[in-house]
Scaffold this active site. Structure first.
Site, PDB file in Angstrom:
ATOM      1  N   CYS A  30      42.712  64.172 -23.224  1.00  0.00           N
ATOM      2  CA  CYS A  30      43.195  63.935 -21.859  1.00  0.00           C
ATOM      3  C   CYS A  30      42.039  63.522 -20.944  1.00  0.00           C
ATOM      4  O   CYS A  30      41.164  64.328 -20.640  1.00  0.00           O
ATOM      5  CB  CYS A  30      43.868  65.224 -21.372  1.00  0.00           C
ATOM      6  N   CYS A  33      41.652  65.493 -17.716  1.00  0.00           N
ATOM      7  CA  CYS A  33      41.143  66.836 -18.035  1.00  0.00           C
ATOM      8  C   CYS A  33      39.619  66.824 -18.096  1.00  0.00           C
ATOM      9  O   CYS A  33      38.961  67.762 -17.639  1.00  0.00           O
ATOM     10  CB  CYS A  33      41.696  67.325 -19.374  1.00  0.00           C
TER      11      CYS A  33
END
Length: 106
Positions: A30, A33
Site C-alpha cells: 500500500c 501506507c
C-alpha cells in the site's frame, strides 16, 4: 518505534491497555501506507510512555481488521479503555492524529 500488533497480541496490547492506543492498519503493498509510516513513527517517539502506538499488517492479521470493519488502508483507529474512540481512513496530516491523542490525554 511502533509496536507490531498481531491477531495474537491485539487483545493484550490494545484492548487491555490502560493508556490510549493508536493502531495503524496497513499493508506492505500500500503506497499511502508507506507515506503514513514515518508519521506513525514520529508519534510513537513523541508520545512514548503516554500512548501505545502500533501497526497491524492486514495481510497477515485479518481477524481484528475484519472485526473493526477495515476496508480501506491505511486506517488508523484510536482506542481508549478497549473501545474505538477515533477513526481516520486514508492519510491525514499528523495534527489530525495528535489532536485525537491530546484530547484523550488532557
Amino acid at each position: 518505534m511502533a509496536l507490531e500488533i498481531t491477531d495474537g497480541n491485539f487483545e493484550e496490547l490494545v484492548l487491555k491497555s490502560t493508556q490510549p492506543v493508536l493502531v495503524d492498519f496497513w499493508a506492505v503493498w500500500c503506497g499511502p501506507c508507506r507515506m503514513l509510516a514515518p508519521v506513525v513513527e514520529e508519534i510513537s517517539k513523541e508520545y512514548e510512555g503516554r500512548v501505545v502506538v502500533g501497526k497491524v499488517d492486514v495481510d497477515n492479521n485479518q481477524e481484528f481488521a475484519a472485526k473493526y470493519g477495515i476496508r480501506n488502508i491505511p486506517t488508523v483507529l484510536v482506542f481508549q479503555n478497549g473501545e474505538v474512540v477515533g477513526r481516520q481512513v486514508g492519510v491525514a496530516p499528523k495534527k489530525t492524529y495528535t489532536d485525537a491523542l491530546d484530547g484523550l490525554l488532557s
